[in-house]
Design an enzyme around this catalytic site. Structure first.
Site, PDB file in Angstrom:
ATOM      1  N   ASP A 101      86.805  66.590  43.968  1.00 37.89           N
ATOM      2  CA  ASP A 101      85.823  67.311  43.163  1.00 37.89           C
ATOM      3  C   ASP A 101      85.987  68.814  43.329  1.00 37.89           C
ATOM      4  OD1 ASP A 101      83.568  67.406  41.419  1.00 37.89           O
ATOM      5  OD2 ASP A 101      82.283  67.840  43.132  1.00 37.89           O
ATOM      6  N   MET A 145      74.888  60.002  19.687  1.00 37.57           N
ATOM      7  CA  MET A 145      75.919  60.795  20.347  1.00 37.57           C
ATOM      8  C   MET A 145      75.790  62.272  19.983  1.00 37.57           C
ATOM      9  SD  MET A 145      78.460  61.185  22.373  1.00 37.57           S
ATOM     10  CE  MET A 145      79.202  59.615  22.797  1.00 37.57           C
ATOM     11  N   ASP A 159      74.534  67.123   9.604  1.00 38.89           N
ATOM     12  CA  ASP A 159      74.879  65.785   9.131  1.00 38.89           C
ATOM     13  C   ASP A 159      74.690  65.759   7.619  1.00 38.89           C
ATOM     14  OD1 ASP A 159      75.090  62.928  10.953  1.00 38.89           O
ATOM     15  OD2 ASP A 159      74.808  62.723   8.794  1.00 38.89           O
ATOM     16  N   SER A 187      87.193  59.163  20.847  1.00 42.55           N
ATOM     17  CA  SER A 187      87.458  58.434  22.082  1.00 42.55           C
ATOM     18  C   SER A 187      88.849  57.817  22.110  1.00 42.55           C
ATOM     19  CB  SER A 187      86.407  57.338  22.282  1.00 42.55           C
ATOM     20  OG  SER A 187      86.372  56.472  21.170  1.00 42.55           O
ATOM     21  N   HIS A 200      86.059  64.967  24.463  1.00 42.18           N
ATOM     22  CA  HIS A 200      85.530  63.602  24.511  1.00 42.18           C
ATOM     23  C   HIS A 200      84.373  63.503  25.497  1.00 42.18           C
ATOM     24  CE1 HIS A 200      86.270  59.130  25.699  1.00 42.18           C
ATOM     25  NE2 HIS A 200      85.249  59.243  24.872  1.00 42.18           N
ATOM     26  N   ASN A 221      78.965  58.457  26.805  1.00 39.53           N
ATOM     27  CA  ASN A 221      77.589  58.089  26.485  1.00 39.53           C
ATOM     28  C   ASN A 221      76.935  57.356  27.670  1.00 39.53           C
ATOM     29  OD1 ASN A 221      75.421  58.005  24.695  1.00 39.53           O
ATOM     30  ND2 ASN A 221      76.012  56.026  23.858  1.00 39.53           N
TER      31      ASN A 221
END
Length: 719
Positions: free
Chosen positions: A296, A325, A344, A430, A451, A454
């Protein structure tokens, strides 16, 4: 000057006060071997000086001491247990020597005092912190327990119950909470810390504060009668068993050690602590969790370095495609203060996206982590729109429409005509090739994959996918923006499925073949959850992903890597998809989903799924748990190795963090490469060869065979 080293010094000041000041050559103070040795020498020098009547310990840096130097741990823990015990016992005695000085000691804490830093503070008689401080014992997150006297001193200062809660959870405290629990003696403003520390020390020197009683309490047995002891430690053991489970030995060892040491004095209790520390240091869980910490740190350092190359400031985001999403991505930018246009073509989708953001915030309010002001400011940063021109001034555009290459290509082409020439365009795909999508753009150098996973607000990872024409400036800007959103960016190169999905689908393929050979999906899930440690088994995960999504993605993988990922005949996933059983999204997949009497989500194995599989799979039979693990994990491990060999991911450390943060790989196993290396590369080769006849996903590369034969490590290549 009484003592001067590279990490700390001791100077005699007025009123016969010696100030021991930690000021390491690096950016922070930490306990490495050099600092420990210098502390020992400094303590001896103080003890030898008749002029010293009291000692004030402080830091010259913006933080006190962040803990032990973790980079020394892995090679140290490779030593024989007896040698580790010698080291930890000798080190803990340095803290004892400081505690045993013949004069009162006060520790003034600014910023972080964690692990060994807090153990240093506990070795002092009196502790004062400023309002910036955070103190605690995070060792459990490394699969360890405090090793320099923490399990001995803290229970004797704040009580065993409180101390065990501190140590088994690893959560740190601010000054106010630590004062309330009795771990410190005062909290002051940062500008008053030095003055307050000296004042309290002078009171102790004058006999106004009884430092000797405090010290004696830390060196005596715990003040618990037999009934209190049984109640305290049995309750703690039950709590740890429920919360930590059996895969994490550290919290269990803490309870055991403090319980056994309750009736012992400091020296006897320290001996038990040293032995417990060594036992944990030799566990696979410790090796894995320390490995995660180091990986990390590498990923964070790499991300910051790449971000420094950004030449474009990202002030405004646009998310194309709302829904769950898109709403999650919009929320993530907005909650970090980034104005985000959510665009949208459908008002219902915009409403769903806003609902998703609101729902996340409402849950935060219910947990007390979000107030009304934060909720309002976040929602005000999200600007829903049906107007294409509303995105014209966005600096970073994240396309998140349906996973269809033709639709994505059309949206990307239209976007490029709407936004500024220097705007950066990303696709939250994805599986679809970034190089393929880039063909729809006139300036592919400003395009890359971004990417998200979820649910966006919970999953730390963002895969940033570099296409063959993506510029370094684009990658730097997207990495910088990802960090600003509070996410962990890992840059990978383009290929089918990129990194995470590319290694996930062979895992699913191994699972499907197991079912075809007669395994019960509930039995497989049970083994992979309870024994291997995944948060959900493959059947449950497929239900969460959605059978329609999984079937589509497997087609992409089959087309992209046909030599290993051809679709399986009679694949149970495809059977479920064709039967309209999409998983959690419509309440039926491998499992039937419903709400229990309390309104909580519930699932049970679906009789319809079993009926659907009849005639397509072998008669149900039991498989040994080790075979189940091997048959689903070997394909994942093989594909991860190939991704590293092909340069899709730059290092084993990054691959491990990607699977931990993107899939929930069991932390006590450390990631896919740490899992392989803990098993031993030679042993992995033997295991994979055992199942090689099952198909290409089980057949190892020449590279891993050579690594195993030459005794090399994937982590020596990490950079």
């Amino acid at each position: 000057m009484i003592f001067e080293g590279k990490s700390l010094s001791v100077a005699l000041t007025d009123n016969s006060i010696a100030e021991l000041v930690f000021d390491a050559q690096g950016s922070v103070n930490k306990f490495d071997r050099q600092t420990v040795e210098e502390l020992n020498q400094a303590t001896a020098a103080i003890a030898a000086s008749s002029d010293v009547k009291g000692v004030l310990v402080r830091s010259a840096k913006s933080t006190f001491i962040v803990g032990a130097d973790i980079t020394e741990f892995l090679p140290l823990f490779e030593m024989d247990p007896a040698d580790i015990l010698t080291w930890v016992a000798k080190t803990s005695q340095v803290f004892d020597h400081f505690e045993d000085l013949a004069v009162p000691t006060v520790v003034a804490i600014n910023g972080f005092a964690l692990g060994g830093g807090f153990e240093m503070a506990l070795a002092g008689d009196i502790r004062v912190v400023d309002t910036s401080s955070r103190i605690g014992f995070p060792e459990v997150k490394l699969g360890l327990m405090p090793g320099f006297g923490g399990t001995v001193r803290l229970p004797r200062v704040i009580g065993a119950d409180n101390a065990l809660e501190w140590m088994t959870t690893g959560r740190d405290r601010d000054g106010a909470q630590a004062l309330k629990e009795g771990a410190i003696d005062a909290v002051v403003a940062p500008e008053h810390l030095h003055e307050a520390g000296r004042s309290m020390l002078q009171d102790a020197m004058a006999g106004k504060l009884d430092w000797q009683v405090r010290r004696a309490q830390k060196k005596a047995p715990l003040m618990l009668n037999a009934n209190e002891s049984v109640m305290s430690f049995s309750t703690a053991a039950a709590m740890v068993a429920a919360q930590a489970g059996r895969h994490y030995p550290a919290p269990h060892k803490m309870v055991e050690t403090i319980s056994k040491a309750a009736r012992l004095d400091r020296d006897g209790a320290l001996k038990l602590e040293n032995e417990g520390f060594v036992a944990l240091a030799k566990t696979d869980a410790c090796k894995a969790q320390v490995g995660i910490f180091l990986a990390d740190q590498l990923v964070k350092a790499k991300g910051k370095k790449v971000a420094k190359g950004a030449t474009k400031e990202i002030k405004q985001h646009a998310v194309l495609g709302a829904g769950i999403m898109g709403g999650g991505i919009a929320y993530q930018g907005a909650v970090k203060g980034i104005t985000t246009i959510m665009k949208d073509i459908n008002q219902a989708a915009l409403d769903l996206g806003l609902k998703e953001a609101s729902s996340i915030l409402e849950k935060g309010m219910q947990r007390g982590k979000v107030d009304a002001k934060k909720m309002a400011s976040t929602l005000n940063k999200i600007i829903p729109t049906l107007d294409q021109n509303a995105i014209a001034n966005a600096d970073l555009i994240i396309e998140a429409v349906v996973e269809n290459p033709k639709i994505k290509a059309a949206v990307l082409a239209a976007t490029e005509k709407t936004v500024a020439d220097d705007a950066i365009i990303c696709s939250n795909t994805s599986t679809i090739s970034i190089n393929q999508l880039a063909k729809s753009l006139e300036k592919p150098e400003r395009f890359c994959g971004m990417h998200f996973f979820n649910p966006v607000h919970k999953m730390p990872l963002v895969e940033i996918i570099r296409g063959e024409n993506t510029s370094d400036a684009t990658i730097s800007a997207v990495v910088a923006s990802t960090l600003k959103m509070g996410k962990t960016p890992i840059v990978v190169n383009d290929c089918p499925g990129f990194l995470v999905n590319r290694v996930l689908f062979p895992y699913f393929a191994g699972f499907s073949q197991l079912l075809i050979d007669g395994a019960d999906f509930t039995a497989v899930d049970k083994v992979m959850e309870k024994v291997f440690g995944w948060p959900m088994g493959p059947a449950f995960l497929l239900d969460v992903v959605g059978m329609d999504t999984a079937d589509h993605a497997s087609s992409v993988m089959s087309n992209g890597i046909p030599e290993r990922m051809q679709k399986i005949d009679n694949d149970p996933v495809t059977l479920l998809y064709k039967a309209g059983r999409f998983g959690q999204k419509n309440g039926k997949g491998f499992y039937d989903f419903s709400l229990d009497k309390r309104g909580r989500p519930a699932k049970k194995a679906s009789p319809e799924a079993y009926t659907l599989f009849e005639g397509h799979v072998a008669a149900t039979k039991e498989f040994d748990k080790e075979e189940i693990i091997a048959r689903v994990m070997i394909p994942m491990a093989n594909e991860a190795i190939r991704c590293l060999e092909e340069g899709i991911v730059a290092s084993a450390a990054e691959a491990d963090i990607a699977l931990l943060f993107g899939l929930g790989f069991p932390p006590f196993r450390g990631g896919i490469f740490r899992y392989i290396e803990t098993m031993g590369l030679a042993n992995f080769v033997v295991l994979a060869d055992k199942y090689a006849s099952l198909g290409p996903i089980y057949q190892i590369s020449d590279g891993v065979r050579e690594m195993a034969s030459s005794g090399k490590s994937y982590f020596s290549q990490s950079a």
